[in-house]
Design an enzyme around this catalytic site. Structure first.
Site, PDB file in Angstrom:
ATOM      1  N   GLU A   1       0.784  -1.150  -0.182  1.00 14.75           N
ATOM      2  CA  GLU A   1      -0.115   0.168  -0.083  1.00 14.75           C
ATOM      3  C   GLU A   1       0.710   1.334   0.005  1.00 14.75           C
ATOM      4  OE1 GLU A   1      -3.288  -0.214   2.592  1.00 14.75           O
ATOM      5  OE2 GLU A   1      -4.133  -1.905   1.902  1.00 14.75           O
TER       6      GLU A   1
ATOM      7  N   GLU B   1      -4.653  -8.833  -0.613  1.00 18.20           N
ATOM      8  CA  GLU B   1      -5.450  -8.691   0.355  1.00 18.20           C
ATOM      9  C   GLU B   1      -6.889  -8.486   0.164  1.00 18.20           C
ATOM     10  OE1 GLU B   1      -4.410  -5.461   3.459  1.00 18.20           O
ATOM     11  OE2 GLU B   1      -2.269  -5.805   2.836  1.00 18.20           O
TER      12      GLU B   1
END
Ligand code: AHR
Length: 496
Positions: free
Chosen positions: A175, A298
């Site tokens: 991220e 994810e």
């Protein structure tokens, strides 16, 4: 009762379903690592070299193929050298992302590799690009994979592992648009290229490098990244997509939800398909030879934490709603297995949409675990052509398909059909029809997970939600199965 025809053409093989689509994610977050998978050698909880035997056994049963570690946001503040050597002298740090707990680094590289060996899965290492350095990343790869001779290989041997490990999957940055460094896509892409360049392939170890892709529908990130990297830099780019029923402030309870919230959860889950298609379209445009895969490293449900638990630990219960969410996602991933080569549900134990929950020496398998157990025959099988009338229904302005499916055939001639009925009220009769010359031919093992949508397993009642198995003789080109409301069904049957 509603009726639908599932048309299957077994002779049309679409793609191989990578076992890694059934992967998992483990982060130093809450009780995922400590209490969850690792209790230490001195614990009274039965363990092998510190790993909980019950958890390892549960994960072996579902054939867990690959495990991502050490984060998550944690990965970008993780310094691998803190987690090697004598445990008593390992550096202690504050886990700033997750609850401010003190991390004693007693679970580090050697422990993670031991866990993967016990489970029988591949490691997927997430390298620190946020607060780390290129040198640190390069040295970690050398430490893990170089044969004897170099200083880092000798350090590994001195720490008890003379043989190098095989590490295939290497993610660089997590991220990076957010907790991993708040980078812009062009900056990240350039940094990524620099990092990956120095992560070398030692001693015949082949790396499958994964660049940090977008969050949800951030197509601009994908376009920028894909226009700056090629398959010599990365074999995959990642996508993160969580199902959050409410907004990030009020996500909603894991167990106490209305019918409307249920259908919102289902609608948001199904939204992943449009997002996947959106990213794949851009990837197709910029990488027409499909050298770079999409990796959903994810995914899963994200609710408010269980009342009374640490908000930073992301501990949530898991109901039949989660089972339906898992079934829908896995059917979608199977159907896109030409381009999706891995997916990792968040997270394996005690965090978010977990497989198992632990409390002291007790363990509870969740309905999500049951879905992974039911779907495991898809791993490595060929996705075959199939289509169904999904029977869309309008729920409070949201048009939601009631039926989801995917079908595969394995090398040994067994067909696996997985179906989910999202409706809370209506049964669906599904006619499974083989459209070519194939025939069903023998004992069909039918596994059914069905219960009231709020039903879940607790430490007091660990078997409240349970898969029911039965066998039927299936032959010919057409067979019928009835799906109860809010259910997942798997049929495993030989075909000729
Ligand atoms: O899975 C929990 C967190 O969700 C991860 O650390 C992060 O990557 C994501 O935002």
């Amino acid at each position: 009762m509603k009726k639908s025809v599932l048309s299957i053409t077994p002779s049309v093989h679409k793609s191989t379903i990578a076992p890694e689509i059934y992967g998992q994610f483990s982060e130093h977050l809450g009780r995922c690592i400590y209490d969850g998978v690792y209790v230490g050698e001195d614990s009274d909880i039965p363990n092998t070299n510190g790993m909980r035997n019950d958890v390892v056994e549960a994960l072996r049963e579902i054939k867990l193929p690959v495990l991502r570690w050490p984060g998550g946001c944690y990965a970008d503040e993780y310094h691998w050298k803190d987690g090697i050597g004598p445990k008593e002298s390992r550096r202690k740090m504050v886990n700033t992302n997750w609850g401010g707990t003190v991390e004693d680094n007693s679970f580090g590289t050697h422990e993670f590799m031991e866990l993967c060996e016990q489970i029988g899965c591949e490691p997927y290492i997430a390298v620190n690009m946020g607060s780390g350095t290129v040198q640190e990343a390069a040295e970690w790869v050398e430490y893990m994979t170089a044969e004897s001779g170099s200083t880092f290989a000798e350090l590994r041997a001195a720490n008890g592992h003379a043989e190098p490990w095989k590490v295939k999957y290497l993610g660089i940055g997590n991220e990076s648009w957010g907790c991993g460094g708040s980078m812009d896509a062009d900056f990240y892409a350039n940094e990524y290229k620099r990092y990956q360049q120095f992560c070398k392939e030692y001693s015949g170890n082949k790396l499958y490098k994964v660049a940090c892709g977008p969050s949800g529908d951030d197509y601009a990130w994908t376009r920028e990244l894909m226009s700056r990297i090629n398959h010599q830099h990365a074999k995959g780019i990642s996508l993160h997509y969580y199902t959050v029923p409410g907004d990030w402030e009020h996500k909603g309870s894991a167990t106490d939800f209305t019918e409307q919230e249920y259908y919102t959860t289902i609608a948001k889950t199904l939204g992943i398909e449009e997002v996947i298609d959106g990213h794949l379209k851009i990837m197709d445009e910029l990488d027409p030879e499909h050298n770079i895969d999409l990796i959903i490293d994810e995914w899963g449900t994200w609710y408010d934490v269980e009342p009374g638990t640490n908000p930073g630990f992301l501990y949530q219960q898991n109901t039949m709603r989660d089972a339906i969410v898992a079934a829908l996602n896995l059917n979608i991933f199977n159907k896109h297995s030409d381009m999706i080569s891995m997916a990792n549900i968040a997270q394996v134990v005690n965090v978010l949409q977990a497989m198992v929950l632990t409390e002291g020496d007790q363990i509870v398998k969740t309905p999500t675990y049951d879905v992974f157990a039911m779907y495991k025959e898809h791993q490595g099988a060929s996705l075959v052509q199939s289509a169904v009338d999904t029977l869309p229904v309008d729920h409070d302005g949201k048009v939601i398909p009631s039926l989801s499916e995917s079908v595969s055939v394995s090398d040994d001639g067994n067909m696996t059909i997985t179906l989910a009925n999202t409706s809370l009220k209506e049964e669906i009769q599904v006619i499974c029809r083989l459209e070519d010359k194939s025939q069903f031919n023998g004992q069909a093992e039918i596994a059914v997970l069905q219960d009231e949508v709020h039903a879940h397993n607790t430490f007091e009642q660990p078997d409240q939600v349970k898969v029911q198995y039965r066998t039927e003789h299936w032959n010919g080109s057409e067979q019928t199965v009835t799906l109860l409301p809010c259910s997942v069904c798997r049929i495993h049957c030989p075909i000729v």
